[in-house]
Design a protein around this motif. Structure first.
Motif, PDB file in Angstrom:
ATOM      1  N   LEU A   1       0.828  -1.216   0.000  1.00 36.12           N
ATOM      2  CA  LEU A   1       0.000   0.000   0.000  1.00 36.12           C
ATOM      3  C   LEU A   1       0.863   1.267   0.000  1.00 36.12           C
ATOM      4  CD1 LEU A   1      -2.756  -1.059   2.580  1.00 36.12           C
ATOM      5  CD2 LEU A   1      -2.953  -0.925   0.068  1.00 36.12           C
ATOM      6  N   GLY A   2       2.048   1.181   0.648  1.00 35.77           N
ATOM      7  CA  GLY A   2       2.954   2.330   0.653  1.00 35.77           C
ATOM      8  C   GLY A   2       3.441   2.656  -0.731  1.00 35.77           C
ATOM      9  N   VAL A   3       3.726   1.635  -1.549  1.00 37.38           N
ATOM     10  CA  VAL A   3       4.151   1.874  -2.937  1.00 37.38           C
ATOM     11  C   VAL A   3       3.019   2.501  -3.722  1.00 37.38           C
ATOM     12  CG1 VAL A   3       4.870   0.749  -5.070  1.00 37.38           C
ATOM     13  CG2 VAL A   3       5.883   0.052  -2.889  1.00 37.38           C
ATOM     14  N   LEU A   4       1.800   1.967  -3.506  1.00 42.56           N
ATOM     15  CA  LEU A   4       0.661   2.500  -4.254  1.00 42.56           C
ATOM     16  C   LEU A   4       0.369   3.963  -3.843  1.00 42.56           C
ATOM     17  CD1 LEU A   4      -1.707  -0.623  -4.154  1.00 42.56           C
ATOM     18  CD2 LEU A   4      -0.237   0.160  -6.021  1.00 42.56           C
ATOM     19  N   ASP A   5       0.586   4.301  -2.562  1.00 40.77           N
ATOM     20  CA  ASP A   5       0.354   5.685  -2.112  1.00 40.77           C
ATOM     21  C   ASP A   5       1.316   6.665  -2.786  1.00 40.77           C
ATOM     22  OD1 ASP A   5      -1.721   4.991  -0.506  1.00 40.77           O
ATOM     23  OD2 ASP A   5      -0.523   4.846   1.343  1.00 40.77           O
ATOM     24  N   GLY A   6       2.556   6.226  -3.044  1.00 33.89           N
ATOM     25  CA  GLY A   6       3.535   7.126  -3.647  1.00 33.89           C
ATOM     26  C   GLY A   6       3.669   6.952  -5.140  1.00 33.89           C
ATOM     27  N   TRP A   7       2.720   6.260  -5.724  1.00 31.05           N
ATOM     28  CA  TRP A   7       2.820   5.920  -7.157  1.00 31.05           C
ATOM     29  C   TRP A   7       2.978   7.199  -8.011  1.00 31.05           C
ATOM     30  CZ3 TRP A   7       3.171   0.999  -8.932  1.00 31.05           C
ATOM     31  CH2 TRP A   7       3.125   0.814 -10.319  1.00 31.05           C
ATOM     32  N   GLY A   8       4.010   7.145  -8.871  1.00 31.35           N
ATOM     33  CA  GLY A   8       4.256   8.240  -9.807  1.00 31.35           C
ATOM     34  C   GLY A   8       5.108   9.379  -9.250  1.00 31.35           C
ATOM     35  N   GLN A   9       5.373   9.373  -7.950  1.00 32.69           N
ATOM     36  CA  GLN A   9       6.190  10.465  -7.385  1.00 32.69           C
ATOM     37  C   GLN A   9       7.650  10.289  -7.780  1.00 32.69           C
ATOM     38  OE1 GLN A   9       5.642  10.996  -3.209  1.00 32.69           O
ATOM     39  NE2 GLN A   9       3.398  11.049  -3.331  1.00 32.69           N
ATOM     40  N   THR A  10       8.329  11.457  -7.901  1.00 36.58           N
ATOM     41  CA  THR A  10       9.747  11.449  -8.283  1.00 36.58           C
ATOM     42  C   THR A  10      10.527  12.308  -7.292  1.00 36.58           C
ATOM     43  OG1 THR A  10       9.492  13.347  -9.761  1.00 36.58           O
ATOM     44  CG2 THR A  10       9.166  11.154 -10.721  1.00 36.58           C
ATOM     45  N   GLY A  11      11.818  12.179  -7.341  1.00 39.01           N
ATOM     46  CA  GLY A  11      12.694  12.969  -6.468  1.00 39.01           C
ATOM     47  C   GLY A  11      13.834  13.582  -7.264  1.00 39.01           C
ATOM     48  N   PRO A  12      14.838  14.145  -6.597  1.00 44.33           N
ATOM     49  CA  PRO A  12      15.000  14.129  -5.138  1.00 44.33           C
ATOM     50  C   PRO A  12      14.101  15.153  -4.451  1.00 44.33           C
ATOM     51  CG  PRO A  12      16.822  15.326  -6.160  1.00 44.33           C
ATOM     52  CD  PRO A  12      15.976  14.825  -7.276  1.00 44.33           C
ATOM     53  N   PRO A  13      13.903  14.996  -3.111  1.00 41.36           N
ATOM     54  CA  PRO A  13      14.411  13.866  -2.315  1.00 41.36           C
ATOM     55  C   PRO A  13      13.692  12.560  -2.701  1.00 41.36           C
ATOM     56  CG  PRO A  13      12.917  15.188  -1.026  1.00 41.36           C
ATOM     57  CD  PRO A  13      13.085  15.911  -2.305  1.00 41.36           C
ATOM     58  N   ARG A  14      14.260  11.471  -2.208  1.00 44.83           N
ATOM     59  CA  ARG A  14      13.721  10.169  -2.606  1.00 44.83           C
ATOM     60  C   ARG A  14      12.280  10.040  -2.127  1.00 44.83           C
ATOM     61  NH1 ARG A  14      16.379   5.599  -3.838  1.00 44.83           N
ATOM     62  NH2 ARG A  14      18.321   6.287  -2.869  1.00 44.83           N
ATOM     63  N   PRO A  15      11.364   9.756  -3.001  1.00 41.71           N
ATOM     64  CA  PRO A  15       9.960   9.606  -2.599  1.00 41.71           C
ATOM     65  C   PRO A  15       9.748   8.289  -1.848  1.00 41.71           C
ATOM     66  CG  PRO A  15      10.195   9.141  -4.936  1.00 41.71           C
ATOM     67  CD  PRO A  15      11.537   9.602  -4.482  1.00 41.71           C
ATOM     68  N   ALA A  16       8.843   8.328  -0.886  1.00 40.36           N
ATOM     69  CA  ALA A  16       8.529   7.106  -0.133  1.00 40.36           C
ATOM     70  C   ALA A  16       7.939   6.066  -1.089  1.00 40.36           C
ATOM     71  CB  ALA A  16       7.550   7.422   0.981  1.00 40.36           C
ATOM     72  N   GLY A  17       8.506   4.868  -1.076  1.00 37.18           N
ATOM     73  CA  GLY A  17       8.038   3.798  -1.962  1.00 37.18           C
ATOM     74  C   GLY A  17       9.059   3.412  -3.004  1.00 37.18           C
ATOM     75  N   ASP A  18      10.140   4.231  -3.153  1.00 38.41           N
ATOM     76  CA  ASP A  18      11.193   3.903  -4.123  1.00 38.41           C
ATOM     77  C   ASP A  18      12.114   2.873  -3.493  1.00 38.41           C
ATOM     78  OD1 ASP A  18      13.005   3.875  -6.213  1.00 38.41           O
ATOM     79  OD2 ASP A  18      14.098   5.636  -5.458  1.00 38.41           O
ATOM     80  N   CYS A  19      12.097   1.628  -3.984  1.00 35.23           N
ATOM     81  CA  CYS A  19      12.910   0.559  -3.397  1.00 35.23           C
ATOM     82  C   CYS A  19      13.611  -0.280  -4.454  1.00 35.23           C
ATOM     83  CB  CYS A  19      12.049  -0.334  -2.501  1.00 35.23           C
ATOM     84  SG  CYS A  19      10.658  -1.126  -3.348  1.00 35.23           S
ATOM     85  N   ALA A  20      13.538   0.126  -5.718  1.00 33.99           N
ATOM     86  CA  ALA A  20      14.158  -0.645  -6.801  1.00 33.99           C
ATOM     87  C   ALA A  20      14.347   0.284  -7.996  1.00 33.99           C
ATOM     88  CB  ALA A  20      13.287  -1.842  -7.160  1.00 33.99           C
ATOM     89  N   PRO A  21      15.220  -0.082  -8.906  1.00 35.70           N
ATOM     90  CA  PRO A  21      16.015  -1.322  -8.972  1.00 35.70           C
ATOM     91  C   PRO A  21      17.372  -1.143  -8.330  1.00 35.70           C
ATOM     92  CG  PRO A  21      16.213  -0.165 -11.045  1.00 35.70           C
ATOM     93  CD  PRO A  21      15.298   0.679 -10.202  1.00 35.70           C
ATOM     94  N   GLY A  22      18.103  -2.215  -8.192  1.00 37.30           N
ATOM     95  CA  GLY A  22      19.465  -2.213  -7.721  1.00 37.30           C
ATOM     96  C   GLY A  22      19.590  -1.719  -6.289  1.00 37.30           C
TER      97      GLY A  22
END
Length: 699
Positions: free
Chosen positions: A465-486
């Motif tokens: 649900l956290g990924v879906l809440d931040g869907w489409g957001q960009t950074g910086p700063p790093r948006p909540a939900g960014d966990c990939a790739p690498g």
């Protein structure tokens, strides 16, 4: 001479009638008219008779008989007997000794023997005459070359052979200074070289005079002045009249530097018209700061929108006490305004950020009144500027102060408006200004379990649900939900992050020692901020388990801490410790030595103060008292000193370099030497002149 003689009477009578009364003026006009007609018929009478009138052009006083014929101007001779003259008068060329003139005075004319005439007594050939008498010579001593000059009469003191020569009087100077005179008493006359009023043989000797060694305080000398002798009232003699003990008032008496208007003296600066009235005393209820300090009531320089000044990062102090409420109004309609869309008592600034990021404008807890802040993209003075952000009350800020944040672009100017909520909201405060660029954390590595979005140690539906809440957001700063790739992610919340959460579903294998959910959690790890004392690696003294003797909290004199220095701890006799020589009870000590007392004469009340050591000239009983040295002044001026020689020292009252007894006596300087020997004589008379110029007959 009377010019009216010989003048026709008819013409004179007609002229006199010019000032008559009006009754005669008509008749005068008729007579004058007839005279004019007659004159015109007869012609000018001056042509026939130049003596007709003194106004005639050829009129001559002498020829016409109007002048005195004896007047020299008319050819007369005042020496003529007919004119009353005396031809025997010397001024008329006469000789009074002429027989025709009566032979004159025989003495004046030389017919009589001069010894029978007045003044015979001044003629030395006349028997019984005295040419040197006062009637003949006023001052026989005026001319040393005169026949009547007599050395003994005129300068008898120069020649001892003169009958009137008196070796007392002729000695010169006051008679009491001359040992040859019976009145010789030199001790009381300052002009005498032997002047010494303290000589017991002197008539003026006063045994009570301090200068002669007397003591005016001695009862036999009258007791002296109570103040000088030390038994007078200190307040009357040498006390400070402002000392309260002497009845003075140093607090309220202006003569003592006091202020009669101080509250302690009953002065009240608030009584209008009173002696102490001070309209600018801030304690008075009627104090008007604008009257007493007009500049303090002037509006700030940035009171109007068009007068904005620069605003910079950091704390800036402001004062809106005298600010006015300017235009535009109604700008708070788009902000939380509590029913008030205006800004009161406002001032204006221009701020240009040096960064692109978050601008903070804050008066939070920095002002004692309800503030308001508004940010504009341009000056709104002409209503072109637009409100970008505004704030009335910041969350958690006291006194309803403000906190505003806005994302700004570096180098772009902005206008800041700062004021109050209501018309009474104004005062002094500070505004905090800060521009912060957000950190670019998109380049940093992701945590050990990046799919655990909420950090609860498990990747589950909450993270999805956290990924879906931040869907489409960009950074910086790093948006909540960014966990990939690498390992760093891509700073975007998208499908890659959704797949990462699904693939890592379940518990996380974390290795963060500071994460309580990880197996290797260590609260004492240096990175976790644990308490060093709780973790066992803190400073023993700071943590409280150290040795008090080592940590400075113990008593160094405690035997447990080594016992300390016996002298410092009081176990040793002070007379055996350093500084014993300053303790008066120690044998051999000297508490008044320089090591113990820097200057024993500095304090008269000190037990080390010794009158004879410090001021031995004040007490004749002191062993070092020297009546010569303590008399004061140069020793050669003091008759009590063996070096008494006052004649050559200008500071001495008996200074007299021309006294023959003086060591510095110079016969030439004092005018008594031989001019030739002293070098100021006539070269020819002294023999060193040029023979040709003095007595030679040189070609």
């Amino acid at each position: 001479m009377d010019r009216s003689q010989g003048r026709p009477s008819g013409r004179g009578e007609r002229m006199m009638k010019s000032d008559r009364s009006n009754a005669w003026r008509s008749m005068l006009f008729i007579v004058c008219s007839l005279f004019l007609v007659t004159g015109m018929a007869l012609g000018d009478p001056c042509d026939d008779d130049p003596c007709y009138d003194w106004d005639c052009p050829d009129f001559d006083e002498c020829a016409c008989g109007w002048a005195d014929p004896c007047d020299p101007m008319c050819g007369g001779d005042p020496c003529d007997p007919a004119c009353g003259g005396d031809p025997c008068d010397p001024s008329c060329g006469g000789d009074p000794c002429d027989p025709a003139c009566g032979w004159g005075d025989p003495c004046d004319c030389g017919w009589e023997d001069p010894c029978n005439c007045p003044g015979w007594e001044c003629l030395d050939w006349c028997p019984g005459s005295d040419p040197c008498s006062e009637n003949c010579v006023t001052d026989p001593c005026a001319d040393p070359n005169g026949d009547c000059y007599n050395v003994c009469d005129c300068t008898y003191c120069q020649d001892p052979d003169c009958p009137d020569y008196d070796e007392c009087y002729c000695y010169g100077g006051p008679l009491e200074c001359n040992p040859l005179c019976p009145d010789y008493h030199p001790y009381c006359n300052p002009e005498c070289s032997e002047y010494d009023p303290c000589n017991p043989a002197a008539d003026c000797f006063d045994p009570c005079d301090p200068a002669c060694g007397g003591d005016p305080c001695d009862p036999e000398c009258g007791g002296g002045d109570p103040c000088d002798c030390g038994w007078g009232d200190p307040c009357e003699c040498w006390g400070d009249p402002c000392d309260p003990e002497c009845g003075g008032d140093p607090y309220c008496d202006p003569a003592c530097g006091g202020d009669p208007c101080s509250p302690k003296c009953g002065g009240d600066p608030c009584i209008v018209g009173g002696e102490c009235w001070d309209p600018c005393d801030t304690s008075c209820p009627d104090y008007d700061p604008c009257l007493c300090d007009p500049p303090s009531c002037a509006p700030p320089v940035n009171d109007e929108c068009e007068d904005y000044i620069g605003l910079f990062d950091g704390l800036t102090t402001f004062d809106t006490t005298n600010a006015t409420t300017g235009a535009p109004q109604g700008d708070f309609d788009q902000c939380t305004n509590f029913g008030n869309i205006n800004v009161y008592n406002d001032i204006w600034y221009k701020y240009t950020p040096e960064c692109s990021g978050t601008l903070t404008l804050s008066t939070c807890d920095e002002a004692p009144f309800d503030t308001r802040i508004a940010l504009y993209d341009a000056p709104p003075c002409d209503y072109d500027g637009q409100v970008l952000a505004c704030n009335d009350d910041g969350d958690g800020c006291s006194n309803y102060t403000s906190f505003l944040q806005y994302e700004v672009a570096g180098g772009t100017p902005y206008i800041v408006r700062l004021g109050g909520f209501g018309s009474g909201d104004a005062g002094v405060g500070r505004i905090w200004v800060e521009c912060v660029t957000p950190p670019n954390d998109c380049l940093e590595e992701l945590p050990d379990c990046p799919s655990d979005i909420n950090g609860d140690g498990t990747t589950d539906v909450l993270d999805l649900l956290g990924v879906l809440d931040g869907w489409g957001q960009t950074g910086p700063p790093r948006p909540a939900g960014d966990c990939a790739p690498g390992d760093t992610g891509d700073c975007v919340v998208d499908v890659l992050d959704l797949l990462e959460v699904i693939s890592a579903w379940g518990s996380c294998n974390c290795s963060d020692p500071c994460n309580p959910d990880c197996d290797n959690y260590d609260p004492c790890h240096p990175d976790c901020g644990g308490d060093p004392c709780d973790c066992g690696f803190g400073d023993p003294c700071e943590c409280g388990w150290g040795d008090p003797c080592d940590c400075g909290s113990g008593d160094p004199c405690d035997p447990a801490c080594g016992g300390g220095d016996p002298c410092d701890c009081g176990w040793e006799d002070p007379c055996n410790c350093p500084g014993w020589e300053c303790l008066e009870w120690c044998e051999g000590s000297d508490p008044c030595s320089e090591n113990c007392v820097g200057d024993p004469c500095a304090d008269e009340n000190s037990p080390c103060y010794d009158v004879c050591e410090c001021t031995w000239c004040q007490d004749p009983d002191c062993p070092d008292y020297d009546e010569c040295y303590c008399y004061g002044g140069p020793l050669e001026c003091n008759p009590l000193c063996p070096d008494y020689h006052p004649y050559c020292n200008p500071e001495c009252s008996e200074y007299d370099p021309c006294n023959p007894d003086a060591d510095c006596y110079d016969e030439c300087d004092c005018g008594g030497g031989d001019p030739c020997e002293c070098g100021w004589g006539d070269p020819c008379e002294c023999g060193w002149g040029d023979p040709c110029e003095c007595w030679g007959d040189c070609p």
